[in-house]
Write a protein that holds these residues in place. Structure first.
Motif, mmCIF file in Angstrom:
data_model
loop_
_atom_site.group_PDB
_atom_site.id
_atom_site.type_symbol
_atom_site.label_atom_id
_atom_site.label_comp_id
_atom_site.label_asym_id
_atom_site.label_seq_id
_atom_site.Cartn_x
_atom_site.Cartn_y
_atom_site.Cartn_z
ATOM 1 N N CYS A 159 24.416 -3.521 -69.646
ATOM 2 C CA CYS A 159 23.080 -3.723 -70.189
ATOM 3 C C CYS A 159 22.097 -4.053 -69.077
ATOM 4 C CB CYS A 159 23.101 -4.854 -71.214
ATOM 5 S SG CYS A 159 21.472 -5.359 -71.795
ATOM 6 N N CYS A 160 22.463 -5.011 -68.234
ATOM 7 C CA CYS A 160 21.552 -5.426 -67.167
ATOM 8 C C CYS A 160 21.314 -4.330 -66.135
ATOM 9 C CB CYS A 160 22.092 -6.678 -66.475
ATOM 10 S SG CYS A 160 21.982 -8.180 -67.474
ATOM 11 N N SER A 161 22.328 -3.519 -65.879
ATOM 12 C CA SER A 161 22.219 -2.505 -64.822
ATOM 13 C C SER A 161 21.635 -1.180 -65.311
ATOM 14 C CB SER A 161 23.588 -2.263 -64.186
ATOM 15 O OG SER A 161 24.510 -1.781 -65.149
ATOM 16 N N GLN A 162 21.201 -1.118 -66.572
ATOM 17 C CA GLN A 162 20.567 0.100 -67.070
ATOM 18 C C GLN A 162 19.267 0.365 -66.310
ATOM 19 O OE1 GLN A 162 18.201 -0.293 -70.874
ATOM 20 N NE2 GLN A 162 19.437 -2.157 -71.059
ATOM 21 N N SER A 163 18.671 1.517 -66.520
ATOM 22 C CA SER A 163 17.486 1.901 -65.751
ATOM 23 C C SER A 163 16.221 1.172 -66.186
ATOM 24 C CB SER A 163 17.253 3.413 -65.879
ATOM 25 O OG SER A 163 16.938 3.755 -67.222
ATOM 26 N N TRP A 164 16.160 0.679 -67.414
ATOM 27 C CA TRP A 164 14.959 0.032 -67.967
ATOM 28 C C TRP A 164 13.745 0.947 -67.911
ATOM 29 C CZ3 TRP A 164 16.015 -4.276 -70.608
ATOM 30 C CH2 TRP A 164 17.132 -5.031 -70.235
ATOM 31 N N ASP A 165 13.985 2.253 -67.953
ATOM 32 C CA ASP A 165 12.893 3.207 -67.769
ATOM 33 C C ASP A 165 12.060 3.437 -69.030
ATOM 34 O OD1 ASP A 165 14.825 4.538 -69.195
ATOM 35 O OD2 ASP A 165 14.905 6.296 -67.893
ATOM 36 N N LYS A 166 12.459 2.812 -70.148
ATOM 37 C CA LYS A 166 11.670 2.961 -71.370
ATOM 38 C C LYS A 166 10.688 1.803 -71.561
ATOM 39 C CE LYS A 166 15.233 5.602 -73.821
ATOM 40 N NZ LYS A 166 16.123 5.646 -75.016
ATOM 41 N N HIS A 167 10.646 0.921 -70.587
ATOM 42 C CA HIS A 167 9.774 -0.241 -70.678
ATOM 43 C C HIS A 167 8.616 -0.111 -69.685
ATOM 44 C CE1 HIS A 167 13.603 -1.582 -72.353
ATOM 45 N NE2 HIS A 167 12.931 -2.485 -73.019
ATOM 46 N N GLY A 168 7.488 -0.640 -70.090
ATOM 47 C CA GLY A 168 6.321 -0.595 -69.214
ATOM 48 C C GLY A 168 5.246 -1.542 -69.701
ATOM 49 N N ILE A 169 4.084 -1.475 -69.079
ATOM 50 C CA ILE A 169 2.975 -2.364 -69.400
ATOM 51 C C ILE A 169 1.845 -1.579 -70.047
ATOM 52 C CG2 ILE A 169 1.275 -3.981 -68.452
ATOM 53 C CD1 ILE A 169 4.163 -4.924 -68.338
ATOM 54 N N ILE A 170 1.293 -2.137 -71.122
ATOM 55 C CA ILE A 170 0.104 -1.564 -71.729
ATOM 56 C C ILE A 170 -1.012 -2.611 -71.681
ATOM 57 C CG2 ILE A 170 1.383 -0.025 -73.271
ATOM 58 C CD1 ILE A 170 0.808 -1.982 -75.545
ATOM 59 N N GLU A 171 -2.241 -2.126 -71.698
ATOM 60 C CA GLU A 171 -3.390 -3.035 -71.711
ATOM 61 C C GLU A 171 -4.363 -2.571 -72.789
ATOM 62 O OE1 GLU A 171 -7.030 -4.626 -68.841
ATOM 63 O OE2 GLU A 171 -5.204 -3.800 -67.951
ATOM 64 N N LEU A 172 -4.756 -3.500 -73.629
ATOM 65 C CA LEU A 172 -5.697 -3.198 -74.706
ATOM 66 C C LEU A 172 -6.648 -4.371 -74.852
ATOM 67 C CD1 LEU A 172 -6.452 -1.112 -76.827
ATOM 68 C CD2 LEU A 172 -4.815 -2.162 -78.381
ATOM 69 N N GLY B 141 -8.258 -5.767 -72.640
ATOM 70 C CA GLY B 141 -8.075 -6.680 -71.516
ATOM 71 C C GLY B 141 -6.805 -7.497 -71.545
ATOM 72 N N VAL B 142 -5.939 -7.281 -72.536
ATOM 73 C CA VAL B 142 -4.697 -8.036 -72.649
ATOM 74 C C VAL B 142 -3.531 -7.149 -72.227
ATOM 75 C CG1 VAL B 142 -3.154 -9.292 -74.200
ATOM 76 C CG2 VAL B 142 -5.626 -9.421 -74.529
ATOM 77 N N LYS B 143 -2.726 -7.634 -71.285
ATOM 78 C CA LYS B 143 -1.576 -6.872 -70.801
ATOM 79 C C LYS B 143 -0.309 -7.388 -71.471
ATOM 80 C CE LYS B 143 -2.773 -7.656 -66.434
ATOM 81 N NZ LYS B 143 -4.177 -7.739 -66.066
ATOM 82 N N ARG B 144 0.505 -6.455 -71.965
ATOM 83 C CA ARG B 144 1.755 -6.800 -72.653
ATOM 84 C C ARG B 144 2.855 -5.841 -72.229
ATOM 85 N NH1 ARG B 144 1.552 -9.254 -77.532
ATOM 86 N NH2 ARG B 144 3.802 -9.384 -77.201
ATOM 87 N N LEU B 145 4.095 -6.324 -72.265
ATOM 88 C CA LEU B 145 5.245 -5.459 -72.042
ATOM 89 C C LEU B 145 5.478 -4.638 -73.300
ATOM 90 C CD1 LEU B 145 7.540 -4.918 -69.914
ATOM 91 C CD2 LEU B 145 8.972 -6.398 -71.338
ATOM 92 N N SER B 146 5.828 -3.382 -73.134
ATOM 93 C CA SER B 146 6.104 -2.504 -74.269
ATOM 94 C C SER B 146 7.440 -1.813 -74.049
ATOM 95 C CB SER B 146 4.993 -1.452 -74.401
ATOM 96 O OG SER B 146 5.239 -0.583 -75.489
ATOM 97 N N GLY B 147 8.166 -1.603 -75.130
ATOM 98 C CA GLY B 147 9.449 -0.913 -75.033
ATOM 99 C C GLY B 147 10.310 -1.206 -76.245
ATOM 100 N N PRO B 148 11.529 -0.666 -76.304
ATOM 101 C CA PRO B 148 12.421 -0.855 -77.453
ATOM 102 C C PRO B 148 12.631 -2.329 -77.784
ATOM 103 C CG PRO B 148 13.294 0.818 -75.981
ATOM 104 C CD PRO B 148 12.125 0.210 -75.269
ATOM 105 N N GLY B 149 12.550 -2.641 -79.066
ATOM 106 C CA GLY B 149 12.766 -4.007 -79.505
ATOM 107 C C GLY B 149 11.516 -4.849 -79.570
ATOM 108 N N LEU B 150 10.396 -4.323 -79.065
ATOM 109 C CA LEU B 150 9.135 -5.057 -79.086
ATOM 110 C C LEU B 150 8.159 -4.368 -80.027
ATOM 111 C CD1 LEU B 150 8.709 -5.692 -75.245
ATOM 112 C CD2 LEU B 150 9.481 -7.340 -76.967
ATOM 113 N N GLU B 151 7.409 -5.172 -80.807
ATOM 114 C CA GLU B 151 6.435 -4.598 -81.721
ATOM 115 C C GLU B 151 5.336 -3.838 -80.980
ATOM 116 O OE1 GLU B 151 5.887 -8.470 -80.315
ATOM 117 O OE2 GLU B 151 7.289 -7.953 -81.909
ATOM 118 N N THR B 152 5.120 -4.178 -79.707
ATOM 119 C CA THR B 152 4.103 -3.484 -78.916
ATOM 120 C C THR B 152 4.470 -2.037 -78.620
ATOM 121 O OG1 THR B 152 5.144 -4.567 -77.011
ATOM 122 C CG2 THR B 152 3.080 -5.508 -77.801
#
Length: 205
Positions: free
Chosen positions: A109-122, A124-135
């Motif tokens: 799990c830890c060594s996966q690529s994490w390539d589906k996660h990133g940052i969005i800004e709306l 002026g608020v920055k949040r992490l986005s990706g699987p498991g998050l409502e964002t």
């Protein structure tokens, strides 16, 4: 005997209240996350604007610690569930994963690529986005790759060092769908320690 019964009942009520409090905090955070972006009626979507520290530091910014913890706990649940589904006896509820299996699952799990996660800004608020998050469902320009995979990997490894694989698997078995309660909303969890970032998120919208 009467004292023993009262003591046991008090302990059970205390544990139940503690669990309800954690679940309440988790639901409150998710509710803020899913609703606040849409409250203003109009919104501005743009590529996240990061300063030098946000982009070049090896550490996850404080205001993204809670999101990151929740994303990691979700991935741990997914990997442990996947490992359990591979073994018939575990899938049928006759046994649980042995140490080698759950350790392997969490390390993978830890060594996966994490390539589906990133940052969005709306707005002026920055949040992490990706699987498991409502964002993940929010419309916006996501900044992927960059420093985020490395930071998520580092945080994930830190959790394995802090709690050990055995601790995490035990908590997963106790409550498979809410591992984040243990990792993120406990006394020293990322979401508990960084309430200020949640308040800032609510106030800035």
């Amino acid at each position: 005997m009467r004292f023993l019964v009262v003591a046991i009942l008090t302990l059970c009520l205390r544990d139940s209240a503690s669990g309800a409090e954690k679940n309440g905090r988790r639901r409150e955070y998710a509710s803020q996350s899913s609703g606040q972006f849409q409250e203003s009626g109009t919104f501005e979507m743009k590529s996240p604007n990061l300063n030098d520290e946000e982009f070049h530091s090896s550490h996850m910014p404080d205001y993204l610690q809670c999101d990151s913890c929740r994303a990691i706990s979700y991935q741990m649940q997914e990997y442990l569930s996947k490992w359990e589904s591979k073994i018939s006896a575990v899938k049928e509820g006759k046994t649980i994963l042995n140490e080698a299996d759950y350790t392997d699952a969490l390390e993978k799990c830890c060594s996966q690529s994490w390539d589906k996660h990133g940052i969005i800004e709306l707005n002026g608020v920055k949040r992490l986005s990706g699987p498991g998050l409502e964002t993940e469902d929010f419309m916006g320009v996501m900044m992927m790759n960059g420093p985020w995979p490395g930071r998520l990997f580092k945080m994930c490894q830190a959790y394995l060092g802090e709690f050990t694989e055995e601790d995490i698997y035990k908590e997963y078995r106790n409550n498979p769908d809410y591992l984040e309660d243990f990792l993120c909303f406990g006394k020293n969890g990322a979401c508990t320690k960084h309430k200020k970032s949640q308040t800032a998120f609510k106030d800035e919208i």
